[in-house]
Write an enzyme that holds these catalytic residues in place. Structure first.
Site, PDB file in Angstrom:
ATOM      1  N   GLY A 109       1.078   3.103  -5.944  1.00  0.00           N
ATOM      2  CA  GLY A 109       0.188   2.550  -6.960  1.00  0.00           C
ATOM      3  C   GLY A 109      -1.206   2.227  -6.483  1.00  0.00           C
TER       4      GLY A 109
ATOM      5  N   GLY B 186      -2.342  -0.048  -4.426  1.00  0.00           N
ATOM      6  CA  GLY B 186      -2.493  -0.234  -2.993  1.00  0.00           C
ATOM      7  C   GLY B 186      -2.589   1.081  -2.252  1.00  0.00           C
TER       8      GLY B 186
ATOM      9  CB  ALA C 113      -0.930  -0.004   1.212  1.00  0.00           C
ATOM     10  CG  ASN C 114       5.090   1.183  -0.724  1.00  0.00           C
ATOM     11  OD1 ASN C 114       4.572   0.141  -1.097  1.00  0.00           O
ATOM     12  ND2 ASN C 114       6.302   1.556  -1.127  1.00  0.00           N
TER      13      ASN C 114
ATOM     14  CE1 TYR D 136       1.750  -9.917 -12.590  1.00  0.00           C
ATOM     15  CE2 TYR D 136       0.659 -10.033 -14.724  1.00  0.00           C
ATOM     16  CZ  TYR D 136       0.770  -9.483 -13.464  1.00  0.00           C
ATOM     17  OH  TYR D 136      -0.116  -8.499 -13.071  1.00  0.00           O
TER      18      TYR D 136
END
Length: 300
Positions: free
Chosen positions: A26, A28, A23-24, A172
């Site tokens: 983008g 999030g 969450a730091n 991915y």
């Protein structure tokens, strides 16, 4: 509610606790910022605490930072234990963090990095925190997948860690397919357990975030040039996750993404995933393998 679902449609989140991984920055960051702005107590579960603190300083409301490195099961267990001490209940667990198109690398525990981070780390975290959600009315586990789950749409049980050969895109795709299969199997188990917790999934379409920073330069350069034409903002990309997490009409096992052409961008709506993602036998086999690899079992 208008024609398009937006952050303005989110109900009051006062009294709710939301844990958001990655969450730091983008998606999030945007997800956490909106939830905090609606009154939730939000925990930014991030690998880099300094970056997390700087992100928290840019949000209004009750925001805390929790160190979490999804590439290490020891870190996942430590973070879960610390979260349990700080919060006797959790209303929302948003499994957002992810890596994309990384070179062939292994996690601390020897897993291929994309599979280990995007799927196994979140699988373990969810299992270690689930009992804090189970008694809470309206509690949800929301896992962020990607349209990339259709790339080589299969779980490669014969070489889960891509040790024989490696494809950045294929690995991915496997990790994002695993996110969906985890959500669907978790929801089946939650439904058998009984209300109130549900599991849902979301994808951001093609959003302008730092996720592509690990792409090869030949891929990254044209993506950077085309970004303004084919991508949407991180704030728009976060809306499917926010809807899956807060819309009272959401049902367990649903999947939300942008409503525009090919789900690239647009306001969030209910979407469908690949046919392979709904294979019950593969979902259950993946679950069993994930329990074995992580050592984490679920109480449902």
């Amino acid at each position: 509610m208008g024609t398009h679902w937006t952050a303005d449609d989110i109900p009051d989140q006062q009294g709710r606790v939301a844990v958001v991984t990655g969450a730091n920055t983008g998606l999030g960051f945007e997800t956490a910022k909106v939830l905090a702005g609606r009154g939730a107590t939000v925990v930014l579960a991030v690998r880099d605490v300094d970056k997390g603190e700087r992100a928290a300083a840019r949000m209004a409301g009750a925001v805390a930072v929790q160190q979490l490195d999804l590439t290490s099961l020891d870190s996942v267990r430590t973070a879960a234990a610390q979260l349990r001490r700080a919060h006797p209940q959790i209303d929302l667990l948003i499994n957002n963090a992810g890596v994309m198109y990384t070179p062939r690398q292994s996690t601390v525990d020897g897993f291929e990095r994309q599979f280990g981070t995007n799927h196994l780390g979140h699988f373990a975290l969810t299992g270690l925190l689930l009992d804090l959600l189970l008694p809470v009315p309206g509690s949800r586990v929301v896992t962020v997948s990607s349209t990339g789950h259709r790339i080589r749409a299969a779980i490669h049980f014969d070489d889960l860690q891509w040790e024989r050969s490696y494809s950045r895109a294929g690995a991915y795709g496997q990790s994002k397919l695993a996110n969906l299969m985890f959500t669907y199997e978790l929801q089946r188990r939650l439904a058998a357990h009984g209300p109130p917790t549900l599991a849902a999934a979301a994808h951001p379409g093609v959003s302008n975030t730092e996720l592509v920073r690990n792409s090869p330069a030949l891929v990254r350069a044209p993506m950077d040039r085309l970004a303004p034409l084919v991508t949407q903002s991180a704030a728009m990309g976060a809306l499917p996750t926010l809807r899956a997490a807060t819309d009272p009409s959401v049902l367990g096992g649903q999947y939300y993404g942008p409503g525009g052409r090919r789900e690239v961008r647009g306001y969030p709506r209910l979407v469908t995933s690949s046919p392979e993602s709904y294979d019950l036998a593969v979902q259950q086999r993946l679950w069993a393998v994930s329990e074995d690899l992580t050592g984490v079992t679920f109480g449902v």
